[in-house]
Write a protein that holds these residues in place. Structure first.
Motif, PDB file in Angstrom:
ATOM      1  N   ASP A 154       9.901  40.119  -0.877  1.00  0.00           N
ATOM      2  CA  ASP A 154       8.867  40.105  -1.913  1.00  0.00           C
ATOM      3  C   ASP A 154       8.671  38.671  -2.402  1.00  0.00           C
ATOM      4  N   TYR A 155       7.456  38.158  -2.189  1.00  0.00           N
ATOM      5  CA  TYR A 155       7.114  36.796  -2.599  1.00  0.00           C
ATOM      6  C   TYR A 155       6.224  36.771  -3.839  1.00  0.00           C
ATOM      7  N   GLU A 156       5.786  37.934  -4.306  1.00  0.00           N
ATOM      8  CA  GLU A 156       4.759  37.984  -5.334  1.00  0.00           C
ATOM      9  C   GLU A 156       5.367  37.826  -6.725  1.00  0.00           C
ATOM     10  N   THR A 157       4.739  36.970  -7.534  1.00  0.00           N
ATOM     11  CA  THR A 157       5.204  36.779  -8.904  1.00  0.00           C
ATOM     12  C   THR A 157       4.880  37.993  -9.761  1.00  0.00           C
ATOM     13  N   ARG A 158       3.719  38.591  -9.549  1.00  0.00           N
ATOM     14  CA  ARG A 158       3.281  39.725 -10.356  1.00  0.00           C
ATOM     15  C   ARG A 158       3.476  41.035  -9.608  1.00  0.00           C
ATOM     16  N   ILE A 159       3.766  42.088 -10.376  1.00  0.00           N
ATOM     17  CA  ILE A 159       3.977  43.413  -9.805  1.00  0.00           C
ATOM     18  C   ILE A 159       2.703  43.942  -9.153  1.00  0.00           C
ATOM     19  N   ASP A 160       1.553  43.779  -9.820  1.00  0.00           N
ATOM     20  CA  ASP A 160       0.310  44.306  -9.255  1.00  0.00           C
ATOM     21  C   ASP A 160      -0.060  43.597  -7.958  1.00  0.00           C
ATOM     22  N   SER A 161       0.309  42.327  -7.820  1.00  0.00           N
ATOM     23  CA  SER A 161       0.061  41.620  -6.561  1.00  0.00           C
ATOM     24  C   SER A 161       0.940  42.183  -5.444  1.00  0.00           C
ATOM     25  N   ALA A 162       2.184  42.522  -5.791  1.00  0.00           N
ATOM     26  CA  ALA A 162       3.079  43.116  -4.789  1.00  0.00           C
ATOM     27  C   ALA A 162       2.556  44.474  -4.323  1.00  0.00           C
ATOM     28  N   GLU A 163       2.013  45.259  -5.237  1.00  0.00           N
ATOM     29  CA  GLU A 163       1.453  46.557  -4.858  1.00  0.00           C
ATOM     30  C   GLU A 163       0.192  46.384  -4.016  1.00  0.00           C
ATOM     31  N   ALA A 164      -0.638  45.385  -4.350  1.00  0.00           N
ATOM     32  CA  ALA A 164      -1.849  45.131  -3.566  1.00  0.00           C
ATOM     33  C   ALA A 164      -1.499  44.699  -2.142  1.00  0.00           C
ATOM     34  N   MET A 165      -0.434  43.921  -1.976  1.00  0.00           N
ATOM     35  CA  MET A 165      -0.026  43.511  -0.645  1.00  0.00           C
ATOM     36  C   MET A 165       0.463  44.699   0.175  1.00  0.00           C
ATOM     37  N   ALA A 166       1.100  45.665  -0.487  1.00  0.00           N
ATOM     38  CA  ALA A 166       1.534  46.875   0.220  1.00  0.00           C
ATOM     39  C   ALA A 166       0.322  47.674   0.702  1.00  0.00           C
ATOM     40  N   TRP A 167      -0.706  47.784  -0.139  1.00  0.00           N
ATOM     41  CA  TRP A 167      -1.935  48.470   0.280  1.00  0.00           C
ATOM     42  C   TRP A 167      -2.586  47.737   1.448  1.00  0.00           C
ATOM     43  N   TRP A 168      -2.605  46.418   1.379  1.00  0.00           N
ATOM     44  CA  TRP A 168      -3.191  45.626   2.458  1.00  0.00           C
ATOM     45  C   TRP A 168      -2.449  45.860   3.774  1.00  0.00           C
ATOM     46  N   ALA A 169      -1.116  45.818   3.726  1.00  0.00           N
ATOM     47  CA  ALA A 169      -0.327  46.003   4.943  1.00  0.00           C
ATOM     48  C   ALA A 169      -0.490  47.412   5.505  1.00  0.00           C
ATOM     49  N   ALA A 170      -0.639  48.413   4.623  1.00  0.00           N
ATOM     50  CA  ALA A 170      -0.818  49.789   5.093  1.00  0.00           C
ATOM     51  C   ALA A 170      -2.190  50.008   5.699  1.00  0.00           C
ATOM     52  N   SER A 171      -3.178  49.223   5.294  1.00  0.00           N
ATOM     53  CA  SER A 171      -4.539  49.406   5.811  1.00  0.00           C
ATOM     54  C   SER A 171      -4.694  48.880   7.226  1.00  0.00           C
ATOM     55  N   ILE A 172      -3.903  47.897   7.610  1.00  0.00           N
ATOM     56  CA  ILE A 172      -4.058  47.288   8.932  1.00  0.00           C
ATOM     57  C   ILE A 172      -3.694  48.266  10.052  1.00  0.00           C
ATOM     58  N   PRO A 173      -2.482  48.877  10.058  1.00  0.00           N
ATOM     59  CA  PRO A 173      -2.213  49.842  11.139  1.00  0.00           C
ATOM     60  C   PRO A 173      -3.093  51.079  11.068  1.00  0.00           C
ATOM     61  N   ALA A 174      -3.564  51.424   9.879  1.00  0.00           N
ATOM     62  CA  ALA A 174      -4.444  52.589   9.760  1.00  0.00           C
ATOM     63  C   ALA A 174      -5.770  52.351  10.469  1.00  0.00           C
ATOM     64  N   THR A 175      -6.285  51.118  10.436  1.00  0.00           N
ATOM     65  CA  THR A 175      -7.551  50.819  11.099  1.00  0.00           C
ATOM     66  C   THR A 175      -7.371  50.528  12.582  1.00  0.00           C
ATOM     67  N   ARG A 176      -6.182  50.071  12.977  1.00  0.00           N
ATOM     68  CA  ARG A 176      -5.939  49.771  14.386  1.00  0.00           C
ATOM     69  C   ARG A 176      -5.519  51.002  15.172  1.00  0.00           C
TER      70      ARG A 176
END
Length: 229
Positions: A154-176
């Motif tokens: 976890d590199y994110e200073t803010r909690i909401d940024s860490a959650e947004a990065m998790a959503w981003w990472a989950a969207s990539i395999p879902a579209t591929r």
């Protein structure tokens, strides 16, 4: 947009748009020096100093909700995850989880949230690696998340940024890699149907793979709430 993508992928797999069952679990990851002491903690069980990602996925493994806390938080985060899941997905009635969600949390889910929480435990007599029913789905989702280098720790200073990065990472395999299942009545192949969400028009067959990959990553960022200028 996240809900639209999940509903389309569920339709491609021959399932209803809204899930009625989910699997929940948590994963502790080390935190970088950019993470402040107020939002990090020590997980004594995993011996990790950092943060913990709590997620809920549907039966195909698509992300339903994510909650990031300090690694030292246990049952309280489980309660918050269940409350968030109930608020965002009203049709869900059945949950599967591991042994960390036993005790008062099972009674709380049933009495307060009208959720049936079933704990899937590993047998004490079992040796070696064993695939546990239902729980393997959320473990697969975690493995897909951790493949993103940004989520290796976890590199994110803010909690909401860490959650947004998790959503981003989950969207990539879902579209591929859309979930297997029957095609829609239009007969559109799953990969082309998913790409039609990400950019206007159908991608050219002569277009370089790197360009297609950038378009999918860009769309995944927008689904997670991360936008380009």
């Amino acid at each position: 947009m996240r809900s639209l993508l999940r509903q389309m992928l569920r339709a491609l797999a021959g399932k209803k748009q809204e899930s009625t069952a989910a699997i929940i679990d948590s994963q502790s990851v080390k935190a970088d020096a950019t993470v402040g002491a107020a939002t990090r903690g020590y997980d004594a069980g995993k011996k990790i100093n950092g943060r913990k990602r709590h997620i809920a996925v549907d039966t195909p493994g698509l992300l339903l909700t994510v909650l990031v806390t300090a690694a030292s938080v246990n049952n309280d985060a489980g309660r918050d995850l269940l409350e968030q899941l109930r608020a965002e997905h009203h049709r869900i009635t059945l949950l599967w989880a591991d042994g960390d969600y036993t005790g008062w949390l099972v009674a709380f889910a049933h009495a307060v949230l009208a959720l049936t929480l079933t704990v899937v435990k590993r047998s004490d007599d079992t040796k070696g690696f064993v695939v546990l029913a239902r729980r393997w789905v959320v473990e697969r989702s975690f493995s897909r998340l951790i493949r993103a280098r940004r989520l290796a720790r976890d590199y994110e200073t803010r909690i909401d940024s860490a959650e947004a990065m998790a959503w981003w990472a989950a969207s990539i395999p879902a579209t591929r890699h859309p979930p297997p299942g029957p095609l829609r009545s239009t007969g559109t192949p799953p990969r082309q149907a998913v790409r039609s969400l990400n950019r206007p028009g159908r991608p050219s067959v002569n277009q370089p793979r790197s360009t297609n990959r950038f378009a999918l990553n860009r769309a995944a960022c927008s689904l997670a709430g991360i936008y380009f200028n």
